[in-house]
Design a protein around this motif. Structure first.
Motif, mmCIF file in Angstrom:
data_model
loop_
_atom_site.group_PDB
_atom_site.id
_atom_site.type_symbol
_atom_site.label_atom_id
_atom_site.label_comp_id
_atom_site.label_asym_id
_atom_site.label_seq_id
_atom_site.Cartn_x
_atom_site.Cartn_y
_atom_site.Cartn_z
ATOM 1 N N VAL A 31 1.291 1.219 -7.638
ATOM 2 C CA VAL A 31 2.031 0.239 -8.430
ATOM 3 C C VAL A 31 1.027 -0.780 -8.950
ATOM 4 O O VAL A 31 0.037 -1.081 -8.297
ATOM 5 N N GLU A 32 1.253 -1.265 -10.143
ATOM 6 C CA GLU A 32 0.422 -2.321 -10.715
ATOM 7 C C GLU A 32 1.087 -3.646 -10.437
ATOM 8 O O GLU A 32 2.310 -3.749 -10.480
ATOM 9 N N PHE A 33 0.284 -4.681 -10.157
ATOM 10 C CA PHE A 33 0.863 -5.996 -9.951
ATOM 11 C C PHE A 33 -0.108 -7.067 -10.416
ATOM 12 O O PHE A 33 -1.296 -6.827 -10.576
ATOM 13 N N THR A 34 0.422 -8.258 -10.659
ATOM 14 C CA THR A 34 -0.384 -9.407 -11.040
ATOM 15 C C THR A 34 -0.644 -10.233 -9.802
ATOM 16 O O THR A 34 0.298 -10.713 -9.165
ATOM 17 N N MET A 35 -1.915 -10.373 -9.454
ATOM 18 C CA MET A 35 -2.289 -11.144 -8.273
ATOM 19 C C MET A 35 -2.266 -12.641 -8.573
ATOM 20 O O MET A 35 -1.842 -13.438 -7.754
ATOM 21 N N ILE B 202 -12.137 -4.031 -3.868
ATOM 22 C CA ILE B 202 -11.777 -2.613 -3.729
ATOM 23 C C ILE B 202 -11.800 -2.248 -2.249
ATOM 24 O O ILE B 202 -12.784 -2.462 -1.553
ATOM 25 N N GLY B 203 -10.691 -1.723 -1.774
ATOM 26 C CA GLY B 203 -10.565 -1.364 -0.370
ATOM 27 C C GLY B 203 -9.934 -2.457 0.478
ATOM 28 O O GLY B 203 -9.634 -2.237 1.648
ATOM 29 N N ALA B 204 -9.724 -3.633 -0.115
ATOM 30 C CA ALA B 204 -9.095 -4.731 0.637
ATOM 31 C C ALA B 204 -7.633 -4.410 0.908
ATOM 32 O O ALA B 204 -6.969 -3.759 0.096
ATOM 33 N N PRO B 205 -7.108 -4.855 2.055
ATOM 34 C CA PRO B 205 -5.710 -4.563 2.368
ATOM 35 C C PRO B 205 -4.757 -5.379 1.501
ATOM 36 O O PRO B 205 -5.053 -6.508 1.134
ATOM 37 N N LEU B 206 -3.640 -4.779 1.176
ATOM 38 C CA LEU B 206 -2.551 -5.462 0.488
ATOM 39 C C LEU B 206 -1.531 -5.810 1.556
ATOM 40 O O LEU B 206 -1.005 -4.930 2.238
ATOM 41 N N LEU B 207 -1.283 -7.096 1.728
ATOM 42 C CA LEU B 207 -0.434 -7.565 2.827
ATOM 43 C C LEU B 207 0.988 -7.848 2.366
ATOM 44 O O LEU B 207 1.215 -8.225 1.219
ATOM 45 N N GLY C 72 -0.589 -1.540 1.839
ATOM 46 C CA GLY C 72 -1.350 -0.778 0.857
ATOM 47 C C GLY C 72 -2.801 -1.199 0.869
ATOM 48 O O GLY C 72 -3.242 -1.982 1.721
ATOM 49 N N VAL C 73 -3.533 -0.682 -0.106
ATOM 50 C CA VAL C 73 -4.939 -1.003 -0.251
ATOM 51 C C VAL C 73 -5.238 -1.123 -1.748
ATOM 52 O O VAL C 73 -4.655 -0.412 -2.558
ATOM 53 N N ILE C 74 -6.107 -2.040 -2.090
ATOM 54 C CA ILE C 74 -6.464 -2.226 -3.500
ATOM 55 C C ILE C 74 -7.466 -1.145 -3.892
ATOM 56 O O ILE C 74 -8.494 -0.969 -3.249
ATOM 57 N N THR C 75 -7.123 -0.402 -4.949
ATOM 58 C CA THR C 75 -7.983 0.700 -5.392
ATOM 59 C C THR C 75 -8.660 0.412 -6.726
ATOM 60 O O THR C 75 -9.615 1.085 -7.080
#
Length: 82
Positions: free
Chosen positions: A24-28, A58-63, A76-79
Protein backbone atom coordinates in the motif's frame (compact mmCIF):
# COMPACT_ATOMS: atom_id res chain seq x y z
CA UNK A 1 -27.23 12.62 23.00
CA UNK A 2 -27.11 8.87 22.29
CA UNK A 3 -23.66 7.44 21.62
CA UNK A 4 -24.77 6.22 18.17
CA UNK A 5 -25.16 9.86 17.13
CA UNK A 6 -21.44 10.39 17.76
CA UNK A 7 -20.10 7.25 16.11
CA UNK A 8 -19.03 7.01 12.49
CA UNK A 9 -18.06 3.87 10.66
CA UNK A 10 -16.16 3.61 7.41
CA UNK A 11 -14.39 0.98 5.39
CA UNK A 12 -10.93 2.28 4.61
CA UNK A 13 -9.36 0.75 1.53
CA UNK A 14 -6.72 2.88 -0.16
CA UNK A 15 -6.79 2.87 -3.96
CA UNK A 16 -3.10 1.91 -3.89
CA UNK A 17 -3.74 -1.31 -1.91
CA UNK A 18 -2.49 -4.37 -3.80
CA UNK A 19 -3.69 -7.52 -2.03
CA UNK A 20 -1.61 -9.85 -4.21
CA UNK A 21 1.65 -7.95 -3.61
CA UNK A 22 0.57 -7.07 -0.04
CA UNK A 23 1.56 -3.41 -0.54
CA UNK A 24 0.00 0.00 0.00
CA UNK A 25 1.20 3.53 -0.67
CA UNK A 26 0.88 6.13 2.06
CA UNK A 27 1.92 9.68 2.89
CA UNK A 28 4.27 9.79 5.86
CA UNK A 29 4.36 13.57 6.10
CA UNK A 30 3.37 16.64 4.12
CA UNK A 31 5.76 18.85 6.13
CA UNK A 32 2.75 21.02 7.07
CA UNK A 33 2.69 22.67 10.50
CA UNK A 34 0.60 20.67 13.02
CA UNK A 35 -0.65 22.01 16.38
CA UNK A 36 0.45 19.69 19.20
CA UNK A 37 0.24 19.66 23.00
CA UNK A 38 2.37 17.95 25.60
CA UNK A 39 3.05 18.29 29.32
CA UNK A 40 4.66 21.70 28.77
CA UNK A 41 1.74 23.10 26.77
CA UNK A 42 0.80 23.84 23.18
CA UNK A 43 3.31 24.10 20.35
CA UNK A 44 3.46 23.80 16.56
CA UNK A 45 5.38 20.88 15.09
CA UNK A 46 6.78 21.30 11.60
CA UNK A 47 9.25 18.85 10.12
CA UNK A 48 12.12 20.23 8.05
CA UNK A 49 12.55 18.31 4.78
CA UNK A 50 16.20 19.42 4.58
CA UNK A 51 16.89 17.57 7.83
CA UNK A 52 15.25 14.31 6.70
CA UNK A 53 17.73 11.43 6.85
CA UNK A 54 16.49 8.65 4.58
CA UNK A 55 19.62 6.50 4.87
CA UNK A 56 17.93 3.96 7.16
CA UNK A 57 14.41 4.20 5.76
CA UNK A 58 14.40 1.11 3.51
CA UNK A 59 13.77 -1.88 5.74
CA UNK A 60 12.49 0.22 8.64
CA UNK A 61 9.45 -1.19 10.44
CA UNK A 62 6.01 0.29 9.84
CA UNK A 63 4.32 0.55 13.22
CA UNK A 64 0.66 0.50 14.19
CA UNK A 65 -0.07 3.92 15.71
CA UNK A 66 3.53 4.46 16.91
CA UNK A 67 3.19 1.43 19.23
CA UNK A 68 6.43 -0.43 19.99
CA UNK A 69 5.48 -2.72 22.88
CA UNK A 70 5.05 -5.97 20.99
CA UNK A 71 6.13 -7.68 17.79
CA UNK A 72 2.50 -7.50 16.63
CA UNK A 73 2.83 -3.71 16.55
CA UNK A 74 5.03 -4.04 13.45
CA UNK A 75 2.51 -4.20 10.62
CA UNK A 76 4.90 -3.92 7.70
CA UNK A 77 8.25 -2.79 6.42
CA UNK A 78 9.20 0.16 4.23
CA UNK A 79 10.38 -1.09 0.84
CA UNK A 80 10.55 2.17 -1.16
CA UNK A 81 10.05 5.91 -0.80
CA UNK A 82 9.90 9.02 -2.97
Amino acid sequence: MPLDDLTRAAVISPASFDAEARTVEFTMTTFAPVPRRDGRGAYVEQLDPAALDTSGLIGAPLLNSHRTGAAADVIGVITAFR
